[in-house]
Design a protein around this motif. Structure first.
Motif, mmCIF file in Angstrom:
data_model
loop_
_atom_site.group_PDB
_atom_site.id
_atom_site.type_symbol
_atom_site.label_atom_id
_atom_site.label_comp_id
_atom_site.label_asym_id
_atom_site.label_seq_id
_atom_site.Cartn_x
_atom_site.Cartn_y
_atom_site.Cartn_z
ATOM 1 N N GLY A 40 -28.557 3.988 -39.223
ATOM 2 C CA GLY A 40 -28.893 4.133 -40.641
ATOM 3 C C GLY A 40 -29.927 3.116 -41.081
ATOM 4 O O GLY A 40 -30.860 3.438 -41.831
ATOM 5 N N ALA A 41 -29.791 1.881 -40.617
ATOM 6 C CA ALA A 41 -30.727 0.820 -41.005
ATOM 7 C C ALA A 41 -32.145 1.116 -40.524
ATOM 8 O O ALA A 41 -33.114 1.010 -41.288
ATOM 9 N N VAL A 42 -32.273 1.501 -39.268
ATOM 10 C CA VAL A 42 -33.594 1.804 -38.703
ATOM 11 C C VAL A 42 -34.239 2.977 -39.442
ATOM 12 O O VAL A 42 -35.434 2.941 -39.775
ATOM 13 N N ALA A 43 -33.449 4.007 -39.712
ATOM 14 C CA ALA A 43 -33.994 5.198 -40.379
ATOM 15 C C ALA A 43 -34.500 4.867 -41.782
ATOM 16 O O ALA A 43 -35.613 5.262 -42.166
ATOM 17 N N VAL A 44 -33.710 4.133 -42.554
ATOM 18 C CA VAL A 44 -34.100 3.827 -43.933
ATOM 19 C C VAL A 44 -35.313 2.898 -43.972
ATOM 20 O O VAL A 44 -36.216 3.059 -44.800
ATOM 21 N N VAL A 45 -35.357 1.922 -43.067
ATOM 22 C CA VAL A 45 -36.505 1.015 -43.015
ATOM 23 C C VAL A 45 -37.777 1.785 -42.694
ATOM 24 O O VAL A 45 -38.838 1.538 -43.290
ATOM 25 N N MET A 90 -21.058 -4.772 -30.553
ATOM 26 C CA MET A 90 -20.804 -4.362 -31.932
ATOM 27 C C MET A 90 -20.961 -5.547 -32.888
ATOM 28 O O MET A 90 -21.556 -5.419 -33.958
ATOM 29 N N THR A 91 -20.448 -6.706 -32.483
ATOM 30 C CA THR A 91 -20.566 -7.905 -33.310
ATOM 31 C C THR A 91 -22.026 -8.312 -33.471
ATOM 32 O O THR A 91 -22.474 -8.668 -34.570
ATOM 33 N N ALA A 92 -22.778 -8.235 -32.377
ATOM 34 C CA ALA A 92 -24.200 -8.585 -32.441
ATOM 35 C C ALA A 92 -24.979 -7.615 -33.320
ATOM 36 O O ALA A 92 -25.912 -8.009 -34.038
ATOM 37 N N LEU A 93 -24.603 -6.338 -33.285
ATOM 38 C CA LEU A 93 -25.310 -5.327 -34.067
ATOM 39 C C LEU A 93 -25.145 -5.536 -35.564
ATOM 40 O O LEU A 93 -25.996 -5.118 -36.357
ATOM 41 N N TYR A 94 -24.054 -6.172 -35.959
ATOM 42 C CA TYR A 94 -23.858 -6.479 -37.386
ATOM 43 C C TYR A 94 -25.003 -7.353 -37.893
ATOM 44 O O TYR A 94 -25.638 -7.061 -38.916
ATOM 45 N N SER A 95 -25.286 -8.422 -37.157
ATOM 46 C CA SER A 95 -26.383 -9.319 -37.537
ATOM 47 C C SER A 95 -27.733 -8.639 -37.373
ATOM 48 O O SER A 95 -28.646 -8.821 -38.193
ATOM 49 N N LEU A 96 -27.868 -7.850 -36.304
ATOM 50 C CA LEU A 96 -29.138 -7.180 -36.050
ATOM 51 C C LEU A 96 -29.474 -6.187 -37.158
ATOM 52 O O LEU A 96 -30.636 -6.081 -37.577
ATOM 53 N N ASN A 102 -33.312 -6.624 -43.553
ATOM 54 C CA ASN A 102 -33.619 -7.860 -44.276
ATOM 55 C C ASN A 102 -32.720 -8.015 -45.502
ATOM 56 O O ASN A 102 -33.084 -8.667 -46.487
ATOM 57 N N ALA A 103 -31.543 -7.377 -45.430
ATOM 58 C CA ALA A 103 -30.570 -7.410 -46.527
ATOM 59 C C ALA A 103 -29.298 -6.741 -46.026
ATOM 60 O O ALA A 103 -29.325 -6.008 -45.039
ATOM 61 N N SER A 229 -26.488 10.045 -48.184
ATOM 62 C CA SER A 229 -25.815 9.259 -49.215
ATOM 63 C C SER A 229 -26.788 8.447 -50.067
ATOM 64 O O SER A 229 -26.448 8.015 -51.171
ATOM 65 N N GLY A 230 -28.003 8.225 -49.542
ATOM 66 C CA GLY A 230 -29.009 7.511 -50.312
ATOM 67 C C GLY A 230 -29.099 6.022 -50.036
ATOM 68 O O GLY A 230 -29.811 5.301 -50.734
ATOM 69 N N PHE A 231 -28.396 5.536 -49.008
ATOM 70 C CA PHE A 231 -28.451 4.104 -48.710
ATOM 71 C C PHE A 231 -27.953 3.849 -47.292
ATOM 72 O O PHE A 231 -27.289 4.678 -46.678
ATOM 73 N N ALA A 232 -28.275 2.664 -46.796
ATOM 74 C CA ALA A 232 -27.711 2.158 -45.543
ATOM 75 C C ALA A 232 -27.048 0.832 -45.877
ATOM 76 O O ALA A 232 -27.643 0.002 -46.554
ATOM 77 N N ASP A 233 -25.826 0.664 -45.424
ATOM 78 C CA ASP A 233 -25.062 -0.547 -45.734
ATOM 79 C C ASP A 233 -24.454 -1.096 -44.454
ATOM 80 O O ASP A 233 -23.998 -0.330 -43.600
ATOM 81 N N VAL A 234 -24.439 -2.408 -44.322
ATOM 82 C CA VAL A 234 -23.972 -3.031 -43.098
ATOM 83 C C VAL A 234 -22.477 -2.807 -42.864
ATOM 84 O O VAL A 234 -21.993 -2.946 -41.741
ATOM 85 N N ASN A 235 -21.748 -2.435 -43.908
ATOM 86 C CA ASN A 235 -20.306 -2.209 -43.779
ATOM 87 C C ASN A 235 -19.924 -0.745 -43.634
ATOM 88 O O ASN A 235 -18.738 -0.431 -43.532
#
Length: 319
Positions: A40-45, A90-96, A102-103, A229-235
């Motif tokens: 989701g993060a890559v797509a939205v960016v 999985m833990t590393a991907l949270y930070s990545l 950038n948020a 959904s209109g957003f990407a969220d780290v959680n």
């Protein structure tokens, strides 16, 4: 009813990935909790950069697949248990994912000119133009960018048709792949790794392919869900594995001993049913004190109960 089917089918793509790792190749993998968010993060960016949604989804799939490569590498090269390796990744991907956005979260880019224009008026082309290319239109004097996403969220059936088409193509492609000689060996790897090794084939190859393929499906699901959904969220990936595993189990219960399309239909049917049950629980659950936040707890209890019941049944048969 239409939104339930749409969300169920979006979940089905991730459930197909979990089905591949947990059932087909028998490598329990918790990476989807992270690769779902990464997709989701890559797509939205990329949408913010003005790229087309097709290219954004493709990049999301590749990024998630790369996470599968890391898990397979840790599992085969360093002999780390797949569960532990996937937890580390999985833990590393949270930070990545936060680094990528950038948020902690990022909305899908939108624009508002104060007027309503037809798509052709804005772009000078048709909706099929530049599907995978750089899709960027600057409005004169505003500097705004028009970004086309595939969903309109109007519950008019168009979103459902597109999602159903993507899921159907994905399922058929996976089924055809599993029918090939390589696909048969991949299924054999999940049943008996030693037998594959006896045939003179490096079993590590199938670990890589299985985990990459699994996370590619999850990444696609995460990318499409973010657009939907209109957003990407780290959680947003928390509990993805448990929910998808519950969907797979529901599908297995429905089909019983039958395995149509090598079980590819299990996660699809199960995910739609899970979403339907979730909607019922959220709509009528208040009568018994049920809260929407309880759903993941109930899902976890359901998965544990089914697995425990199966183990108990096998023990009775052996006795």
């Amino acid at each position: 009813m239409i939104p339930i089917l749409e969300q169920g089918l979006l979940l089905a793509l991730a459930a197909m990935g979990v089905y591949i790792s947990f059932r087909l190749v028998d490598l329990p993998d918790l990476t989807p909790d992270g690769s779902y968010v990464l997709g989701g993060a890559v797509a939205v960016v990329l949408l913010h950069s003005g790229h087309g949604w097709g290219l954004s989804v493709l990049a999301a799939a590749l990024a998630a697949g790369a996470a599968g490569v890391v898990v397979a590498f840790l599992t085969t090269r360093f002999k780390i248990n797949s569960l532990l390796a996937s937890i580390l990744v999985m833990t590393a991907l949270y930070s990545l994912s936060i680094r990528v956005m950038n948020a902690p979260n990022l909305p899908v880019p939108k624009f508002d000119t104060g007027k309503i224009f037809a798509y052709e008026q804005l772009t000078g082309g048709t909706p099929l133009d530049d599907l995978l290319g750089n899709f960027q239109v600057s409005f004169e004097g505003t500097g705004l960018k028009a970004v086309r996403i595939p969903f309109n969220n109007r519950a008019d059936g168009k979103d459902l048709a597109l999602i159903a088409l993507i899921v159907a193509v994905s399922a058929i492609a996976l089924w055809i792949f599993l029918k090939t000689e390589f696909g048969m060996m991949l299924r054999g790897y999940g049943k008996n790794r030693f037998a594959v090794k006896v045939l003179g084939v490096n079993p590590d190859l199938y670990a890589y392919v299985g985990l990459i393929l699994a996370n590619v499906f999850v990444g696609i699901s995460g990318a499409l869900f973010s657009m939907y959904s209109g957003f990407a969220d780290v959680n947003m990936g928390i509990g993805t594995v448990v929910v998808c595993l519950a969907s797979v189990i529901l599908g297995e219960i429905i089909f019983g001993k039958r395995q149509p399309m090598y079980g590819v239909l299990f996660p699809i049917v199960g995910a739609v049913l899970y979403q339907f049950l979730l909607s019922l629980a959220m709509k009528y659950g208040y009568k018994i004190g049920f809260k929407p936040s309880d759903m993941k707890l109930v899902t976890a209890i359901f998965v544990v109960s089914v697995i425990a019941a199966r183990r108990f049944k096998k023990s009775e048969v052996m006795v």
